[in-house]
Enzyme design. Sequence first.
Site, PDB file in Angstrom:
ATOM      1  N   GLU A 204       0.818  -1.216   0.000  1.00 42.98           N
ATOM      2  CA  GLU A 204       0.000   0.000   0.000  1.00 42.98           C
ATOM      3  C   GLU A 204       0.851   1.265   0.000  1.00 42.98           C
ATOM      4  O   GLU A 204       0.322   2.366  -0.114  1.00 42.98           O
ATOM      5  CB  GLU A 204      -0.934  -0.003   1.213  1.00 42.98           C
ATOM      6  CG  GLU A 204      -2.214  -0.779   1.004  1.00 42.98           C
ATOM      7  CD  GLU A 204      -1.983  -2.263   0.734  1.00 42.98           C
ATOM      8  OE1 GLU A 204      -2.522  -2.762  -0.259  1.00 42.98           O
ATOM      9  OE2 GLU A 204      -1.253  -2.909   1.505  1.00 42.98           O
ATOM     10  N   ASN A 288      -1.093  -7.719  -3.673  1.00 42.50           N
ATOM     11  CA  ASN A 288      -1.653  -6.819  -4.672  1.00 42.50           C
ATOM     12  C   ASN A 288      -0.595  -5.943  -5.336  1.00 42.50           C
ATOM     13  O   ASN A 288       0.419  -5.609  -4.738  1.00 42.50           O
ATOM     14  CB  ASN A 288      -2.718  -5.927  -4.028  1.00 42.50           C
ATOM     15  CG  ASN A 288      -2.168  -5.152  -2.836  1.00 42.50           C
ATOM     16  OD1 ASN A 288      -1.953  -5.731  -1.771  1.00 42.50           O
ATOM     17  ND2 ASN A 288      -1.930  -3.871  -3.002  1.00 42.50           N
ATOM     18  N   ASP A 330      -7.663  -4.774  -5.117  1.00 36.87           N
ATOM     19  CA  ASP A 330      -6.832  -5.088  -3.945  1.00 36.87           C
ATOM     20  C   ASP A 330      -7.094  -6.497  -3.425  1.00 36.87           C
ATOM     21  O   ASP A 330      -7.193  -6.721  -2.224  1.00 36.87           O
ATOM     22  CB  ASP A 330      -7.031  -4.074  -2.813  1.00 36.87           C
ATOM     23  CG  ASP A 330      -6.141  -4.392  -1.601  1.00 36.87           C
ATOM     24  OD1 ASP A 330      -4.964  -4.726  -1.797  1.00 36.87           O
ATOM     25  OD2 ASP A 330      -6.636  -4.334  -0.459  1.00 36.87           O
TER      26      ASP A 330
END
Length: 624
Positions: A204, A288, A330
């Site tokens: 992230e 992801n 995601d």
Amino acid sequence: MGKFVNSVSVAALLALAPLAVPHAAFANDKLDELSKSDENWVMPGKNYDSDNYSKLTQINDKNVKNLKVSWQFSTGLLNGHEGAPLVVDGKMYVHTSFPNNTFALGLDDPGKILWQDKPKQNPAARSVACCDLVNRGLAYWPGDGKTPALILKTLLDGHVAALNAQTGETVWKIENSDIKMGSTLTIAPYVVKDKVIIGSSGAELGVRGYLTAYDVKTGEQKWRAYATGPDADLLLAKDFNIHNAHYGQKGLGTSTWEGDAWKIGGGTNWGWYAYDPGTNLIYFGTGNPAPWNETMRPGDNKWTMTIFGRDADTGEAKFGYQKTPHDEWDYAGVNVMMLSTQKDLAGKERKLLTHPDRNGIVYTLDRTNGDLVSAHKIDDTVNVFKTVDLKSGLPVRDPEYGTRMDHLAKDICPSAMGYHNQGHDSYDPERKLFFMGINHICMDWEPFMLPYRAGQFFVGATLNMYPGPKGDRQNAEGLGQIKAYDAITGKFKWEKMERFAVWGGTTATAGNLVFYGTLDGYIKARHADTGELLWKSKLPSGAIGYPITYTHKGTQYVAIYYGVGGWPGVGLVFDLQDPTAGLGAVGAFKKLANYTQMGGGVTVFSLDGKGPYDDPNVGEYAAN
């Protein structure tokens, strides 16, 4: 990276070492032997099959109603407690969220702490942690003639430490991840042979994911394999995907990205592993791609979202199957890998790997070569994919639920949390059933553009989450399920709804039982054949870890961490109100604070509460 931070002298190691055992493979053999013992729980998933299955029957469907608390231990920390403790040779090793303290407790008198390790960490790690300050567990190495038995742990600030299992003294400590780049560690280490395997976190924040093997005795780096980039960085074997060329082979770690986007492309792995001594392969999933906004990274984005089989000795990838090419939601593919040997529909006995993915599909592969055996929806409400083409391995998308710029995508099922997340599930080899803890959560998704800045969040999407179609959206409940799944037929033997997501996972036993914890603070036992709820007990706080079971002096115990938190608990933990905060979790779990509050520790159960303090003199002060 790989820099030695602290060490002790060789003389100290020799003084602490157990009796010598000659050959290097011993640690692996010994660990495997310990994992099969009813007295121990020596690794995440219990054994190398990672099936969270115990052959114990003292506690069973007939008497589980008599389970009562035997003893408890508070860690003194409030953030989420994921994973499970280890039990080795009469000791329980307990880990915590940041600052990642470790406690050793003797099972004869667990009220006395044998040793404790409270590491000093860079507090800046807290600001770059994605989803609470969790840690998923410890690893154990049995020692050899020169190095003592070790407890291995990861620290949120990117370090890995090895502690003497008898004394808690630090044997070595190295840096694996750079928090200045947003790379943290929440993963449980995994010991195979004489190596400890460590993943990475931070997709992230645009971290490029990698998997590293260190010498378990010294901390020396042995190999590192990236998820994105040139083949040499990916450690692709010469015969990579030779049995399934259609999965893709060479050159794709760069060519499926635009320009140099692979350098900040995610693919971290912070979930669970499995290992097959027969194939000598370690199995795991990459996460992801970064950023979440799919418009900013055209292409398949290999090898994010991939199930890898890597050689334990060299790190070379023998196969890689990408489940969600060009992920738009995601659906980080780091979830549990469970190994089994079963007959396929044609009656052929095969060595299988089963993986319930965030994207709402349960995949089963032939773990010897990566063949896709089956791919079934975790729930019939999955709508992003219509099906998975078994010949190509590709998901068949429903464009109605795709994400793109200048578009608010609505009612996407599953949400970014997936219909399955970090929970460690179980497999009953007698029933040939997988018991899965499920999230039943959908979402709305609106992307936005943003620049990459090292060490800052690199997401690019605003999310609203809410219960799936089978839940109660008006009251924000019905966010979870528990299911019994047959990987060969794709059928569910039973399924039950839960108020909140079953985040921590399950443990199955030969006593016809499936144990699991709930976010609203219960540990439950259901009948493995029917799903009937046979027993539950209230915990001091919600559970986001999975139960374990073991025997000590002839008594079977069931233990579980309490301590609500993790991604579903970020709103409660950090007192957030905006429903889009916590990457969308706050809105979905807005009712969680009505049922539980923070506080971490372990609760241990036994029949009628039998335990070490049945004798009131145990642990008493005795004057000289």
